[in-house]
Each structure stands twice: as structure tokens, then as C-alpha cells.
Motif scaffolding. Structure first.
Motif: not given
Length: 225
Positions: A43-53, A56-60, A146-157
Motif C-alpha cells: 500500500h505504498s502509493v501515496y499520490a498518483i496522476v494518470n493512474g490508468h497507465v 493503480r490508485s492511492v493505496g496501491g 508494474v502492476s496494481p496487484d503486488v502479488s503479481s509482482v512477486l509471482e513474476d520475481m
């Protein structure tokens, strides 16, 4: 570089800069401020602009690079123009700048991610009309996920570590599994919650065994006492 008291002070300083970057670069450029002070990568995203890329959103979540940074705060982790990849396969060109508190601890990251797919689509269309070689943005393989789901990041790692060892999990020796753990430890994967559980499942061993391997990796790491 200027140091800050906390993430709120970082945000007050950088919020106008984030808006300026996004306005100049357009809707395909995401600008993110990560709060690394709590070490909560989910939940590290504190602020974001153009999160549709990235979706992700705040709290992502953070990315795999956030985990690598927290693994060793002594290094200069600032990076410019490197390649990234979204989980749906879109290529990014990214830059990251890290900010510290008055004690020297990394507390924030400003990350800029530009989606290359509109440019690549245009290049492909033009190439079809007049075939010619097109220069790439960078030759190196993407090294940020880069993913809206940290578990996907971990699986790729985990997948990258298994691929680097060069054997399917079922055919791995103890030394091979320890090498997978070493690669993941070097990249800071175990800063992500439930990492040991997911690694255990992928390697086909118990969590007790995984923790034992991880202890061995840490005992034998350079500089370990």
C-alpha cells in the motif's frame, strides 16, 4: 539532495511537480509518489496522476524495484530511462528518484512511467507504409514490473529467479532452491508480505524448509556476521 521530515513534507513539495510533469507529458505518462517510510509495499502509493497507465490508485502497491531499494538503503538507487513492463504486456520507459529523511533513510520515491504503446502503434503503422528499421527506446530487457496487484509482482520475481536457475522446481536440488532464494533475497522479495508462503508453493517445499534456506542465504551473504 534535499532531505525531508516525513512523507507529508515530500508530498507538499512534489505535488505541483507531479502535476506539471503529467500535464507536459500527456495522459500516457503516469507520475507516482510512493511512501516507503512505513515499509508497507502493498500500500505504498501515496499520490498518483494518470493512474490508468498501470491501473493503480492511492493505496496501491509498489513494484519489484521498491523491494530492491529497501534491501540496501546505502546505495544511490536513482535511475533514469529504464525499461518497465505492465502485467498486460505494455512497455514503459521509466525513471525513479528516491528521497531520504534527516537520518538518511529512504522514505519516498517519485516514479515516472510513460506508456510506449501509442508510440509503438504509430511506428508500426508507419513502418507498414515505408518499411525501415526503427530505433528502440532501449536495448536492455525490462527490469521493472508494474502492476496494481503486488502479488503479481512477486509471482513474476519468483518466475524470473526460477528461470535464472534453469530448472523446473521439481528437478531442483537443494543447492538450486537455495540459489532461487538467494536471487529473491538480493532483489528484496522478502520485504513483500507472504513471500515465503508463495516461494514455498512454487518450489514445492514447506515454509519451514524455505525459512531454513533463507537463513542459510543470509548467513553466507557477503558482510554477514
Amino acid at each position: 539532495m534535499t532531505r525531508f521530515a516525513d512523507i507529508a513534507e515530500v508530498h507538499r513539495t512534489l505535488a505541483p511537480v507531479m502535476e506539471a510533469i503529467a500535464a507536459a507529458a500527456g495522459p500516457h505518462c503516469e507520475v507516482v509518489l510512493h511512501d516507503l517510510s512505513s515499509r508497507d509495499l502493498e500500500h505504498s502509493v501515496y499520490a498518483i496522476v494518470n493512474g490508468h497507465v498501470s491501473g493503480r490508485s492511492v493505496g496501491g502497491p509498489s513494484t519489484n524495484l521498491g523491494a530492491e531499494v529497501l534491501r540496501d538503503e546505502t546505495k544511490d538507487h536513482n535511475a533514469y530511462g529504464y525499461r518497465g513492463l505492465t502485467t498486460d504486456g505494455r512497455e514503459l520507459v521509466s525513471s525513479s528518484v528516491y528521497y531520504r529523511d534527516h537520518d538518511g533513510h529512504i522514505i519516498a520515491a517519485l516514479c515516472i512511467n510513460r506508456d510506449l504503446s501509442p508510440v509503438q502503434t504509430a511506428i508500426a503503422a508507419l513502418t507498414g507504409l515505408a518499411p525501415q528499421e526503427q530505433p528502440g527506446t532501449a536495448d536492455e530487457a525490462p527490469h521493472e514490473i508494474v502492476s496494481p496487484d503486488v502479488s503479481s509482482v512477486l509471482e513474476d520475481m519468483i518466475s524470473e529467479a526460477i528461470t535464472a536457475v534453469g530448472k523446473p522446481a521439481a528437478a531442483m536440488s537443494k543447492a538450486d532452491r537455495i540459489e532461487v532464494l538467494r536471487l529473491l533475497e538480493d532483489r528484496g522479495a522478502f520485504h513483500i508480505k507472504r513471500a515465503a508462503e508463495k516461494v514455498s508453493a512454487r518450489l514445492g517445499v514447506s515454509r519451514v524448509t524455505t525459512y531454513g534456506y533463507l537463513d542459510e542465504v543470509r548467513r553466507t551473504a557477503p558482510g554477514a556476521r
